[in-house]
Design a protein around this motif. Sequence first.
Motif, PDB file in Angstrom:
ATOM      1  N   MET A 235       0.821  -1.218   0.000  1.00 29.58           N
ATOM      2  CA  MET A 235       0.000   0.000   0.000  1.00 29.58           C
ATOM      3  C   MET A 235       0.855   1.270   0.000  1.00 29.58           C
ATOM      4  O   MET A 235       0.441   2.318   0.492  1.00 29.58           O
ATOM      5  CB  MET A 235      -1.002  -0.003   1.163  1.00 29.58           C
ATOM      6  CG  MET A 235      -2.042  -1.097   1.005  1.00 29.58           C
ATOM      7  SD  MET A 235      -3.359  -1.030   2.189  1.00 29.58           S
ATOM      8  CE  MET A 235      -2.593  -1.806   3.596  1.00 29.58           C
ATOM      9  N   LEU A 236       2.079   1.166  -0.511  1.00 33.29           N
ATOM     10  CA  LEU A 236       2.940   2.329  -0.711  1.00 33.29           C
ATOM     11  C   LEU A 236       2.733   2.840  -2.130  1.00 33.29           C
ATOM     12  O   LEU A 236       2.251   2.116  -2.999  1.00 33.29           O
ATOM     13  CB  LEU A 236       4.407   1.943  -0.524  1.00 33.29           C
ATOM     14  CG  LEU A 236       4.836   1.483   0.866  1.00 33.29           C
ATOM     15  CD1 LEU A 236       6.248   0.906   0.826  1.00 33.29           C
ATOM     16  CD2 LEU A 236       4.759   2.626   1.861  1.00 33.29           C
ATOM     17  N   SER A 237       3.146   4.069  -2.392  1.00 32.42           N
ATOM     18  CA  SER A 237       3.048   4.608  -3.748  1.00 32.42           C
ATOM     19  C   SER A 237       4.091   3.943  -4.645  1.00 32.42           C
ATOM     20  O   SER A 237       5.102   3.411  -4.172  1.00 32.42           O
ATOM     21  CB  SER A 237       3.272   6.119  -3.742  1.00 32.42           C
ATOM     22  OG  SER A 237       4.625   6.415  -3.469  1.00 32.42           O
ATOM     23  N   ALA A 238       3.837   3.982  -5.942  1.00 32.99           N
ATOM     24  CA  ALA A 238       4.770   3.380  -6.902  1.00 32.99           C
ATOM     25  C   ALA A 238       6.141   4.039  -6.806  1.00 32.99           C
ATOM     26  O   ALA A 238       7.175   3.364  -6.893  1.00 32.99           O
ATOM     27  CB  ALA A 238       4.215   3.502  -8.314  1.00 32.99           C
ATOM     28  N   ARG A 239       6.158   5.341  -6.617  1.00 36.36           N
ATOM     29  CA  ARG A 239       7.433   6.060  -6.511  1.00 36.36           C
ATOM     30  C   ARG A 239       8.219   5.614  -5.275  1.00 36.36           C
ATOM     31  O   ARG A 239       9.440   5.422  -5.332  1.00 36.36           O
ATOM     32  CB  ARG A 239       7.152   7.556  -6.460  1.00 36.36           C
ATOM     33  CG  ARG A 239       8.374   8.399  -6.369  1.00 36.36           C
ATOM     34  CD  ARG A 239       8.012   9.858  -6.357  1.00 36.36           C
ATOM     35  NE  ARG A 239       9.206  10.673  -6.265  1.00 36.36           N
ATOM     36  CZ  ARG A 239       9.202  11.976  -6.252  1.00 36.36           C
ATOM     37  NH1 ARG A 239       8.064  12.639  -6.341  1.00 36.36           N
ATOM     38  NH2 ARG A 239      10.317  12.649  -6.155  1.00 36.36           N
ATOM     39  N   THR A 240       7.515   5.445  -4.158  1.00 33.44           N
ATOM     40  CA  THR A 240       8.164   5.019  -2.922  1.00 33.44           C
ATOM     41  C   THR A 240       8.710   3.603  -3.062  1.00 33.44           C
ATOM     42  O   THR A 240       9.822   3.305  -2.617  1.00 33.44           O
ATOM     43  CB  THR A 240       7.174   5.102  -1.744  1.00 33.44           C
ATOM     44  OG1 THR A 240       6.725   6.463  -1.626  1.00 33.44           O
ATOM     45  CG2 THR A 240       7.813   4.663  -0.441  1.00 33.44           C
ATOM     46  N   VAL A 241       7.930   2.718  -3.694  1.00 34.36           N
ATOM     47  CA  VAL A 241       8.387   1.344  -3.907  1.00 34.36           C
ATOM     48  C   VAL A 241       9.609   1.327  -4.813  1.00 34.36           C
ATOM     49  O   VAL A 241      10.572   0.606  -4.555  1.00 34.36           O
ATOM     50  CB  VAL A 241       7.249   0.469  -4.476  1.00 34.36           C
ATOM     51  CG1 VAL A 241       7.778  -0.870  -4.967  1.00 34.36           C
ATOM     52  CG2 VAL A 241       6.170   0.267  -3.432  1.00 34.36           C
ATOM     53  N   ARG A 242       9.599   2.140  -5.849  1.00 34.52           N
ATOM     54  CA  ARG A 242      10.737   2.205  -6.770  1.00 34.52           C
ATOM     55  C   ARG A 242      12.000   2.648  -6.017  1.00 34.52           C
ATOM     56  O   ARG A 242      13.073   2.062  -6.185  1.00 34.52           O
ATOM     57  CB  ARG A 242      10.406   3.168  -7.914  1.00 34.52           C
ATOM     58  CG  ARG A 242      11.337   3.108  -9.080  1.00 34.52           C
ATOM     59  CD  ARG A 242      10.815   3.831 -10.314  1.00 34.52           C
ATOM     60  NE  ARG A 242      10.176   5.117 -10.064  1.00 34.52           N
ATOM     61  CZ  ARG A 242       8.863   5.359 -10.198  1.00 34.52           C
ATOM     62  NH1 ARG A 242       8.042   4.404 -10.567  1.00 34.52           N
ATOM     63  NH2 ARG A 242       8.375   6.560  -9.958  1.00 34.52           N
ATOM     64  N   TYR A 243      11.877   3.657  -5.158  1.00 36.35           N
ATOM     65  CA  TYR A 243      13.009   4.135  -4.377  1.00 36.35           C
ATOM     66  C   TYR A 243      13.487   3.051  -3.406  1.00 36.35           C
ATOM     67  O   TYR A 243      14.695   2.808  -3.268  1.00 36.35           O
ATOM     68  CB  TYR A 243      12.624   5.405  -3.607  1.00 36.35           C
ATOM     69  CG  TYR A 243      13.706   5.898  -2.684  1.00 36.35           C
ATOM     70  CD1 TYR A 243      14.849   6.502  -3.193  1.00 36.35           C
ATOM     71  CD2 TYR A 243      13.597   5.757  -1.307  1.00 36.35           C
ATOM     72  CE1 TYR A 243      15.859   6.948  -2.351  1.00 36.35           C
ATOM     73  CE2 TYR A 243      14.589   6.200  -0.460  1.00 36.35           C
ATOM     74  CZ  TYR A 243      15.717   6.804  -0.984  1.00 36.35           C
ATOM     75  OH  TYR A 243      16.709   7.235  -0.137  1.00 36.35           O
ATOM     76  N   ALA A 244      12.544   2.373  -2.748  1.00 40.98           N
ATOM     77  CA  ALA A 244      12.900   1.318  -1.802  1.00 40.98           C
ATOM     78  C   ALA A 244      13.638   0.183  -2.509  1.00 40.98           C
ATOM     79  O   ALA A 244      14.628  -0.343  -1.992  1.00 40.98           O
ATOM     80  CB  ALA A 244      11.642   0.793  -1.111  1.00 40.98           C
ATOM     81  N   LEU A 245      13.164  -0.193  -3.692  1.00 43.14           N
ATOM     82  CA  LEU A 245      13.829  -1.257  -4.450  1.00 43.14           C
ATOM     83  C   LEU A 245      15.240  -0.852  -4.859  1.00 43.14           C
ATOM     84  O   LEU A 245      16.161  -1.670  -4.818  1.00 43.14           O
ATOM     85  CB  LEU A 245      12.999  -1.633  -5.679  1.00 43.14           C
ATOM     86  CG  LEU A 245      11.726  -2.413  -5.395  1.00 43.14           C
ATOM     87  CD1 LEU A 245      10.850  -2.481  -6.640  1.00 43.14           C
ATOM     88  CD2 LEU A 245      12.042  -3.803  -4.875  1.00 43.14           C
ATOM     89  N   GLU A 246      15.424   0.404  -5.233  1.00 44.90           N
ATOM     90  CA  GLU A 246      16.766   0.894  -5.569  1.00 44.90           C
ATOM     91  C   GLU A 246      17.699   0.766  -4.370  1.00 44.90           C
ATOM     92  O   GLU A 246      18.853   0.350  -4.509  1.00 44.90           O
ATOM     93  CB  GLU A 246      16.709   2.349  -6.022  1.00 44.90           C
ATOM     94  CG  GLU A 246      16.129   2.549  -7.394  1.00 44.90           C
ATOM     95  CD  GLU A 246      15.989   4.025  -7.756  1.00 44.90           C
ATOM     96  OE1 GLU A 246      16.486   4.901  -7.007  1.00 44.90           O
ATOM     97  OE2 GLU A 246      15.357   4.304  -8.785  1.00 44.90           O
TER      98      GLU A 246
END
Length: 94
Positions: free
Chosen positions: A39-50
């Motif tokens: 339930m995080l935003s796509a941008r936040t998930v992308r940053y977390a994955l990086e």
Amino acid sequence: MTETDEEALDDLPPSAKLVFKVLEYDGPLTQKGIVEESMLSARTVRYALERLEGIGVVDEDVYFADARQNLYQLNPPEPMQADGGADACSGQAD
């Protein structure tokens, strides 16, 4: 997971820790799947994955069902090696 992985995770933002736990519990997922589960935003998930890829705990692979997406999964933990056993396994006689 080794102690160094745990130490590296401690330094990450809460969103990256959440993404790590989602992958730990749900297995390999696409970014969209992680967004839905966390339930995080796509941008936040992308940053977390990086950040998780940066410390080497997450791998990115091709998602064969839809090649436009990537599949993310945790790296398997490295096996522990026993200390002091290298000489006994050399196979050479004294």
